[in-house]
Design a protein around this motif. Structure first.
Motif, PDB file in Angstrom:
ATOM      1  N   GLY A 274      14.262  31.592  38.375  1.00  0.00           N
ATOM      2  CA  GLY A 274      14.270  30.339  37.622  1.00  0.00           C
ATOM      3  C   GLY A 274      14.712  30.515  36.181  1.00  0.00           C
ATOM      4  N   HIS A 275      14.602  31.748  35.673  1.00  0.00           N
ATOM      5  CA  HIS A 275      15.021  32.004  34.295  1.00  0.00           C
ATOM      6  C   HIS A 275      16.301  32.831  34.234  1.00  0.00           C
ATOM      7  CE1 HIS A 275      11.512  29.911  32.956  1.00  0.00           C
ATOM      8  NE2 HIS A 275      10.775  30.660  33.753  1.00  0.00           N
ATOM      9  N   LEU A 276      17.012  32.919  35.326  1.00  0.00           N
ATOM     10  CA  LEU A 276      18.374  33.455  35.237  1.00  0.00           C
ATOM     11  C   LEU A 276      19.227  32.397  34.536  1.00  0.00           C
ATOM     12  CD1 LEU A 276      19.160  35.066  38.738  1.00  0.00           C
ATOM     13  CD2 LEU A 276      18.623  36.213  36.581  1.00  0.00           C
ATOM     14  N   ALA A 284      17.456  24.207  26.186  1.00  0.00           N
ATOM     15  CA  ALA A 284      16.369  25.147  25.914  1.00  0.00           C
ATOM     16  C   ALA A 284      15.364  25.101  27.059  1.00  0.00           C
ATOM     17  CB  ALA A 284      15.692  24.770  24.605  1.00  0.00           C
ATOM     18  N   CYS A 285      14.789  26.275  27.342  1.00  0.00           N
ATOM     19  CA  CYS A 285      13.828  26.398  28.439  1.00  0.00           C
ATOM     20  C   CYS A 285      12.472  26.821  27.863  1.00  0.00           C
ATOM     21  CB  CYS A 285      14.339  27.442  29.427  1.00  0.00           C
ATOM     22  SG  CYS A 285      13.231  27.709  30.834  1.00  0.00           S
ATOM     23  N   GLY A 286      11.400  26.483  28.549  1.00  0.00           N
ATOM     24  CA  GLY A 286      10.049  26.836  28.106  1.00  0.00           C
ATOM     25  C   GLY A 286       9.827  28.332  27.973  1.00  0.00           C
ATOM     26  N   CYS A 287      10.705  29.137  28.579  1.00  0.00           N
ATOM     27  CA  CYS A 287      10.551  30.591  28.503  1.00  0.00           C
ATOM     28  C   CYS A 287      11.082  31.136  27.183  1.00  0.00           C
ATOM     29  CB  CYS A 287      11.264  31.273  29.666  1.00  0.00           C
ATOM     30  SG  CYS A 287      13.056  31.267  29.517  1.00  0.00           S
ATOM     31  N   GLY A 288      11.770  30.295  26.408  1.00  0.00           N
ATOM     32  CA  GLY A 288      12.378  30.759  25.159  1.00  0.00           C
ATOM     33  C   GLY A 288      13.880  30.961  25.283  1.00  0.00           C
ATOM     34  N   GLY A 291      19.621  27.485  29.039  1.00  0.00           N
ATOM     35  CA  GLY A 291      20.474  27.365  30.219  1.00  0.00           C
ATOM     36  C   GLY A 291      19.916  28.040  31.465  1.00  0.00           C
ATOM     37  N   CYS A 292      18.576  28.118  31.547  1.00  0.00           N
ATOM     38  CA  CYS A 292      17.952  28.747  32.731  1.00  0.00           C
ATOM     39  C   CYS A 292      18.122  27.847  33.958  1.00  0.00           C
ATOM     40  CB  CYS A 292      16.460  28.953  32.498  1.00  0.00           C
ATOM     41  SG  CYS A 292      16.079  30.105  31.183  1.00  0.00           S
ATOM     42  N   LEU A 293      18.096  28.472  35.128  1.00  0.00           N
ATOM     43  CA  LEU A 293      18.247  27.731  36.386  1.00  0.00           C
ATOM     44  C   LEU A 293      17.327  26.519  36.453  1.00  0.00           C
ATOM     45  CD1 LEU A 293      19.228  27.363  39.316  1.00  0.00           C
ATOM     46  CD2 LEU A 293      17.453  28.992  40.012  1.00  0.00           C
TER      47      LEU A 293
HETATM   48 ZN    ZN Z   1      13.784  29.925  31.202  1.00  0.00          ZN
END
Ligand code: ZN
Length: 437
Positions: A274-276, A284-288, A291-293
């Motif tokens: 999911g974070h590839l 922006a993604c919650g992981c920091g 463009g994450c999946l």
């Molecule tokens: Zn992510």
């Protein structure tokens, strides 16, 4: 038989005593090697578990290469300890006394799984054979709630599940809590659950087995949600298949299973498909990251891309599930929804192709909301993988939908509890008969 067994379990077992002395905030886990006798018991029990009621003492002897008298006495031990039952006469054409079929008990030892997810909480109780016997899902958004309150709600649902299970003769012997994020299993810590907004959260102290109605020395543990979901794929685990399991809800989790075993990586964080990155400068993604999946293929990303208002209506599961809304709009020919689903499928295909180029495994399983959206999303994912996975022409991977949908994490979590008994029944047997040690 059940009550004395429980009393025995509460007062015996050196490994269990040591485990319950673990410091506050850590999870109690068994950490010992089975003895040779324990290994043989486990082999016999696994044989019975895999046999689905079609295995006899002679089959066990043949499949485990243990001689007949040894396997016979192992089976007798397993029966007297309340793990195995005789289920009838096995039909065969040759002369002689027909063999008796064996199966795992359908009452007694059981497993409890609890799932905390972004927009729902779920519980599941399985019997020793891993069959779900009780399930409950409560759909409610958990974002913005104090994590302690979320865990209190989850524990209350778990206690209710144990109570209901006892009404039908089941006795859960442990609990696994599935959480959508990076977890530190050994320290019972949620390192990062971006969609819940949780990080660096130690939860062990809140996972009290007594509060759940479990035996005081029961093993309670924390696990990644997608890892739990992958454990629901029983046939693949039994056949020692290697596969990537992608579990989508609001986030997109993933588990890597190699030859039937979860591959955890250094910290237990492997398989975070999911974070590839699927777009270098994407949202922006919650992981920091960016463009994450999951910013393309998570359920809310799909709804947003289809132009639905924010906050997005619908939940992953239950009445008004997002998958129903998506299917309705696709069937109605809504061009924005068609494009949003296509974009999600291409993003999944892109990420999966990268994973396959890295891993060279034979199978990809799409679960969570993709379970319901399979017919819409599978062709797109397959086409994308065919054009991006270098080995696709020579060894096309199979890409399929999961056996279970959004109920997979709680089911797999519950199965992980009974699997511990199957993998090491000697602990259970010794507790049943403390004088034999
Ligand atoms: Zn992510």
């Amino acid at each position: 038989v059940r009550e004395p067994l429980n009393q025995a379990r509460a007062t015996t077992g050196s490994s269990r005593r040591a485990l319950s002395a673990a410091p506050e905030g850590t999870v109690r886990r068994p950490a010992r090697r089975p003895s040779p006798r324990g290994e043989n018991l486990a082999r016999a029990l696994r044989c019975i578990a895999d046999g689905d009621g079609e295995v006899s003492r002679a089959d066990i002897s043949a499949r485990t290469a243990l001689n007949r008298s040894t396997s016979g006495s192992l089976v007798d031990e397993l029966i007297s300890a309340g793990l195995v039952r005789e289920v009838g006469i096995k039909v065969r054409s040759t002369a002689g006394r027909p063999p008796t079929s064996l199966a795992l008990v359908d009452a007694g030892p059981a497993g409890l799984g609890i799932e905390v997810n972004v927009d729902h909480l779920a519980t599941c109780v399985v019997d020793l054979a891993g069959n779900p016997r009780y399930r409950r899902v409560v759909t409610a958004d958990q974002r913005g709630r104090d994590p302690r309150d979320v865990l209190r709600s989850a524990m209350a649902l778990g206690a209710a599940a144990v109570h209901e299970a006892e009404e039908i003769g089941l006795e859960p012997q442990g609990m696994t809590l599935a959480v959508p994020g990076l977890v530190d299993v050994d320290r019972a810590r949620v390192v990062l659950a971006p969609n819940l907004g949780w990080h660096d959260l130690t939860v062990g102290a809140q996972l009290d087995p007594v509060e759940l109605g479990l035996p005081p020395d029961a093993v309670v543990t924390l696990e990644n949600e997608a890892n739990c979901a992958a454990l629901s794929e029983r046939r693949l685990l039994r056949s020692r298949t290697s596969f990537l399991y992608v579990h989508a809800g609001i986030g997109v989790g993933s588990a890597l299973v190699l030859r039937g075993e979860l591959h955890r990586g250094r910290n237990g964080w492997s398989g975070e498909v999911g974070h590839l990155t699927v777009e270098h400068d994407g949202p922006a993604c919650g992981c920091g990251g960016r463009g994450c999946l999951e910013q393309y293929a998570g359920q809310e990303a799909v709804l947003r891309a289809a132009g639905l208002p924010s906050p997005v209506p619908g939940t992953s599961t239950g009445p008004g599930a997002v998958s129903e809304l998506v299917k309705e709009r696709v069937d109605g020919g809504d061009p924005r929804m068609l494009e949003a689903v296509g974009r999600a499928g291409r993003a999944v295909g892109l990420a999966v192709a990268q994973a396959l180029n890295l891993l060279d495994i034979e199978l990809v399983v799409l679960g969570g909301i993709y379970y319901d959206l399979g017919p819409l999303i599978l062709p797109v994912v397959r086409a994308e993988v065919a054009s991006r996975y270098a080995g696709a022409r020579w060894a096309p991977p199979r890409i399929v939908t999961a056996v279970h949908g959004l109920d997979a994490p709680a089911l797999g979590a519950a199965r992980s509890v009974v699997q511990r008994i199957i993998d090491d029944p000697s602990d259970w047997l010794d507790a049943a008969d403390p004088h034999r040690r």
